[in-house]
Design a protein around this motif. Structure first.
Motif, PDB file in Angstrom:
ATOM      1  N   PRO A   1       4.720   4.123   7.235  1.00 42.48           N
ATOM      2  CA  PRO A   1       3.682   3.098   7.072  1.00 42.48           C
ATOM      3  C   PRO A   1       4.200   1.871   6.313  1.00 42.48           C
ATOM      4  CG  PRO A   1       2.780   5.268   6.602  1.00 42.48           C
ATOM      5  CD  PRO A   1       4.260   5.452   6.782  1.00 42.48           C
ATOM      6  N   ALA A   2       3.739   0.697   6.736  1.00 39.29           N
ATOM      7  CA  ALA A   2       4.203  -0.541   6.100  1.00 39.29           C
ATOM      8  C   ALA A   2       3.692  -0.658   4.667  1.00 39.29           C
ATOM      9  CB  ALA A   2       3.755  -1.747   6.925  1.00 39.29           C
ATOM     10  N   GLY A   3       2.456  -0.220   4.426  1.00 44.37           N
ATOM     11  CA  GLY A   3       1.959  -0.177   3.059  1.00 44.37           C
ATOM     12  C   GLY A   3       1.077  -1.332   2.635  1.00 44.37           C
ATOM     13  N   GLY A   4       0.688  -2.191   3.573  1.00 42.59           N
ATOM     14  CA  GLY A   4      -0.196  -3.289   3.202  1.00 42.59           C
ATOM     15  C   GLY A   4       0.488  -4.339   2.348  1.00 42.59           C
ATOM     16  N   ASP A   5      -0.308  -5.164   1.680  1.00 40.09           N
ATOM     17  CA  ASP A   5       0.243  -6.309   0.945  1.00 40.09           C
ATOM     18  C   ASP A   5       0.270  -6.144  -0.566  1.00 40.09           C
ATOM     19  OD1 ASP A   5       0.673  -7.759   3.312  1.00 40.09           O
ATOM     20  OD2 ASP A   5      -1.394  -8.492   3.316  1.00 40.09           O
ATOM     21  N   VAL A   6      -0.555  -5.241  -1.098  1.00 44.23           N
ATOM     22  CA  VAL A   6      -0.651  -5.101  -2.560  1.00 44.23           C
ATOM     23  C   VAL A   6       0.019  -3.798  -2.985  1.00 44.23           C
ATOM     24  CG1 VAL A   6      -2.221  -4.956  -4.536  1.00 44.23           C
ATOM     25  CG2 VAL A   6      -2.823  -6.378  -2.551  1.00 44.23           C
ATOM     26  N   PRO A   7       1.068  -3.879  -3.817  1.00 44.17           N
ATOM     27  CA  PRO A   7       1.813  -2.668  -4.189  1.00 44.17           C
ATOM     28  C   PRO A   7       1.143  -1.867  -5.303  1.00 44.17           C
ATOM     29  CG  PRO A   7       2.850  -4.582  -5.175  1.00 44.17           C
ATOM     30  CD  PRO A   7       1.707  -5.104  -4.339  1.00 44.17           C
ATOM     31  N   ASP A   8      -0.088  -1.452  -5.051  1.00 48.00           N
ATOM     32  CA  ASP A   8      -0.868  -0.710  -6.043  1.00 48.00           C
ATOM     33  C   ASP A   8      -1.811   0.207  -5.275  1.00 48.00           C
ATOM     34  OD1 ASP A   8      -2.733   0.226  -7.879  1.00 48.00           O
ATOM     35  OD2 ASP A   8      -2.777  -1.652  -9.018  1.00 48.00           O
ATOM     36  N   ARG A   9      -1.594   1.521  -5.406  1.00 45.83           N
ATOM     37  CA  ARG A   9      -2.399   2.445  -4.615  1.00 45.83           C
ATOM     38  C   ARG A   9      -3.868   2.455  -5.037  1.00 45.83           C
ATOM     39  NH1 ARG A   9       0.225   7.811  -4.296  1.00 45.83           N
ATOM     40  NH2 ARG A   9      -1.623   8.222  -3.062  1.00 45.83           N
ATOM     41  N   ALA A  10      -4.164   2.040  -6.272  1.00 50.98           N
ATOM     42  CA  ALA A  10      -5.556   1.987  -6.725  1.00 50.98           C
ATOM     43  C   ALA A  10      -6.318   0.856  -6.026  1.00 50.98           C
ATOM     44  CB  ALA A  10      -5.613   1.802  -8.235  1.00 50.98           C
ATOM     45  N   GLN A  11      -5.607  -0.205  -5.690  1.00 46.96           N
ATOM     46  CA  GLN A  11      -6.235  -1.358  -5.035  1.00 46.96           C
ATOM     47  C   GLN A  11      -6.027  -1.369  -3.517  1.00 46.96           C
ATOM     48  OE1 GLN A  11      -5.408  -5.199  -6.953  1.00 46.96           O
ATOM     49  NE2 GLN A  11      -4.485  -4.077  -8.652  1.00 46.96           N
ATOM     50  N   ASN A  12      -5.073  -0.584  -3.044  1.00 48.12           N
ATOM     51  CA  ASN A  12      -4.659  -0.677  -1.647  1.00 48.12           C
ATOM     52  C   ASN A  12      -4.370   0.710  -1.101  1.00 48.12           C
ATOM     53  OD1 ASN A  12      -3.439  -1.228   0.830  1.00 48.12           O
ATOM     54  ND2 ASN A  12      -1.557  -2.030  -0.092  1.00 48.12           N
ATOM     55  N   GLU A  13      -5.296   1.219  -0.324  1.00 46.81           N
ATOM     56  CA  GLU A  13      -5.165   2.567   0.228  1.00 46.81           C
ATOM     57  C   GLU A  13      -3.892   2.732   1.053  1.00 46.81           C
ATOM     58  OE1 GLU A  13      -7.910   5.700   2.838  1.00 46.81           O
ATOM     59  OE2 GLU A  13      -8.132   3.541   3.132  1.00 46.81           O
ATOM     60  N   LYS A  14      -3.508   1.694   1.774  1.00 45.35           N
ATOM     61  CA  LYS A  14      -2.338   1.779   2.639  1.00 45.35           C
ATOM     62  C   LYS A  14      -1.054   1.998   1.843  1.00 45.35           C
ATOM     63  CE  LYS A  14      -4.170  -0.941   6.482  1.00 45.35           C
ATOM     64  NZ  LYS A  14      -4.001  -2.164   7.311  1.00 45.35           N
ATOM     65  N   PHE A  15      -0.998   1.433   0.658  1.00 38.60           N
ATOM     66  CA  PHE A  15       0.187   1.628  -0.177  1.00 38.60           C
ATOM     67  C   PHE A  15       0.275   3.081  -0.628  1.00 38.60           C
ATOM     68  CE2 PHE A  15       2.828   1.098  -4.051  1.00 38.60           C
ATOM     69  CZ  PHE A  15       3.909   0.445  -3.476  1.00 38.60           C
ATOM     70  N   GLY A  16      -0.856   3.651  -0.984  1.00 34.78           N
ATOM     71  CA  GLY A  16      -0.890   5.059  -1.353  1.00 34.78           C
ATOM     72  C   GLY A  16      -0.478   5.957  -0.200  1.00 34.78           C
ATOM     73  N   GLN A  17      -0.912   5.619   1.018  1.00 33.74           N
ATOM     74  CA  GLN A  17      -0.532   6.400   2.192  1.00 33.74           C
ATOM     75  C   GLN A  17       0.979   6.361   2.416  1.00 33.74           C
ATOM     76  OE1 GLN A  17      -2.948   4.583   5.218  1.00 33.74           O
ATOM     77  NE2 GLN A  17      -4.754   5.821   4.739  1.00 33.74           N
ATOM     78  N   LYS A  18       1.568   5.218   2.183  1.00 28.75           N
ATOM     79  CA  LYS A  18       3.019   5.089   2.339  1.00 28.75           C
ATOM     80  C   LYS A  18       3.754   5.988   1.351  1.00 28.75           C
ATOM     81  CE  LYS A  18       6.613   1.518   2.588  1.00 28.75           C
ATOM     82  NZ  LYS A  18       6.849   0.047   2.548  1.00 28.75           N
ATOM     83  N   LEU A  19       3.330   5.956   0.108  1.00 31.54           N
ATOM     84  CA  LEU A  19       3.969   6.795  -0.903  1.00 31.54           C
ATOM     85  C   LEU A  19       3.755   8.278  -0.608  1.00 31.54           C
ATOM     86  CD1 LEU A  19       3.156   4.828  -4.183  1.00 31.54           C
ATOM     87  CD2 LEU A  19       5.164   4.623  -2.708  1.00 31.54           C
ATOM     88  N   ASP A  20       2.554   8.629  -0.149  1.00 31.78           N
ATOM     89  CA  ASP A  20       2.262  10.035   0.178  1.00 31.78           C
ATOM     90  C   ASP A  20       3.110  10.507   1.364  1.00 31.78           C
ATOM     91  OD1 ASP A  20       0.431  10.043  -1.859  1.00 31.78           O
ATOM     92  OD2 ASP A  20      -1.332   9.867  -0.551  1.00 31.78           O
ATOM     93  N   TYR A  21       3.289   9.653   2.349  1.00 30.10           N
ATOM     94  CA  TYR A  21       4.136   9.973   3.504  1.00 30.10           C
ATOM     95  C   TYR A  21       5.547  10.335   3.027  1.00 30.10           C
ATOM     96  CZ  TYR A  21       6.173   9.204   8.234  1.00 30.10           C
ATOM     97  OH  TYR A  21       6.807   9.341   9.451  1.00 30.10           O
ATOM     98  N   LEU A  22       6.088   9.511   2.165  1.00 28.27           N
ATOM     99  CA  LEU A  22       7.451   9.739   1.674  1.00 28.27           C
ATOM    100  C   LEU A  22       7.519  10.974   0.777  1.00 28.27           C
ATOM    101  CD1 LEU A  22       8.255   6.009   0.922  1.00 28.27           C
ATOM    102  CD2 LEU A  22       9.305   7.393   2.733  1.00 28.27           C
TER     103      LEU A  22
END
Length: 262
Positions: free
Chosen positions: A109-130
């Protein structure tokens, strides 16, 4: 068995079928791994690939998003797929070559634009994938395997055009790099591209937003070829086909190549 492999985020295999065919004609890799195919498997335009000597394909797809495929001159055995972070996305497929080598094709996953999983669900998904991928490799060490794909992280300082400016930009943040390095360590993976090209700036992606991507050259190395340590010494001749970024109706990624003698 010697073969050349390429990995390429194609950003719609149907829309960009002409440049996939161009790559197959001009570069003729034995295996081509595609990401972001944006197509159900049954709608991938396989006839043109087969006409050029690529009758074999293992793929996972979905309408309009994600999607991964492995095209090959060499017979392939479907080796399954993973649904990491329970996203329900077509982001991974594996295929086994006749020599027993397994190729894993990932679209992280690209992870969206904001590098903070609390503010950006997509970033959390990226970290969880890894994290899930790391845990899989830690539990069962892969052997005789190659991992390729758009991993959506440029891990090294010389994998981006400006390390300091991109430290807070998704794809080069310290937390993403740490997660990717943990995946690599857990599976005893070797970065084949940097094994062959150890020094210097190296990119595989240039934004569509740049008016002149080539002159601006604000790139990132998001596309990777790894091999397990038991076969990494058999890899050689790594390169990025930069000129493909300038082909007609291009992807924003360029293909990355490596050859193996196994």
């Amino acid at each position: 068995m010697s073969f050349t492999l390429a990995t390429w985020n194609i950003n719609s295999v149907r829309l960009r079928e002409p440049i996939v065919l161009q790559l197959l004609r001009e570069e003729a890799p034995d295996v081509l791994c595609l990401q972001e195919c944006k197509s159900p498997v049954e709608l991938i335009p396989t006839a043109g690939f087969a006409d050029l000597g690529y009758p074999h394909m293992v793929a996972r797809g979905q309408k309009g998003y994600n999607g991964v495929a492995i095209l090959s001159k060499i017979p392939l055995e479907d080796a399954g797929s993973l649904d990491l972070a329970q996203l329900g996305h077509a982001r991974h497929v594996a295929a086994r070559l006749p020599n027993g080598v397994t190729i894993h094709n990932h679209y992280v996953p690209a992870g969206g634009d904001v590098p903070d999983r609390a503010q950006n669900e997509k970033f959390g998904q990226k970290l969880d994938y890894l994290t899930e991928l790391r845990d899989i490799f830690a539990a069962q060490k892969p052997q005789r395997s190659i991992l390729v794909g758009d991993l959506n992280i440029a891990p090294r300082e010389d994998d981006v055009w400006d390390h300091k400016k991109l430290l807070k930009i998704v794809s080069h943040t310290p937390i993403e790099v740490a997660h990717l390095n943990e995946v690599m360590s857990a599976g005893h993976w070797v970065d084949v591209t940097r094994q062959d090209i150890p020094d210097g700036l190296l990119y595989s992606w240039w934004s569509y937003r740049a008016k002149d991507w080539d002159a601006a050259d604000k790139g990132r190395r998001l596309d990777h070829v790894w091999a397990t340590s038991d076969i990494s010494a058999a890899a050689h001749s790594s390169r990025v086909l930069r000129e493909a970024r300038g082909w007609e109706k291009p992807s924003d990624h360029a293909p990355v190549f490596a050859s193996f003698d196994l």
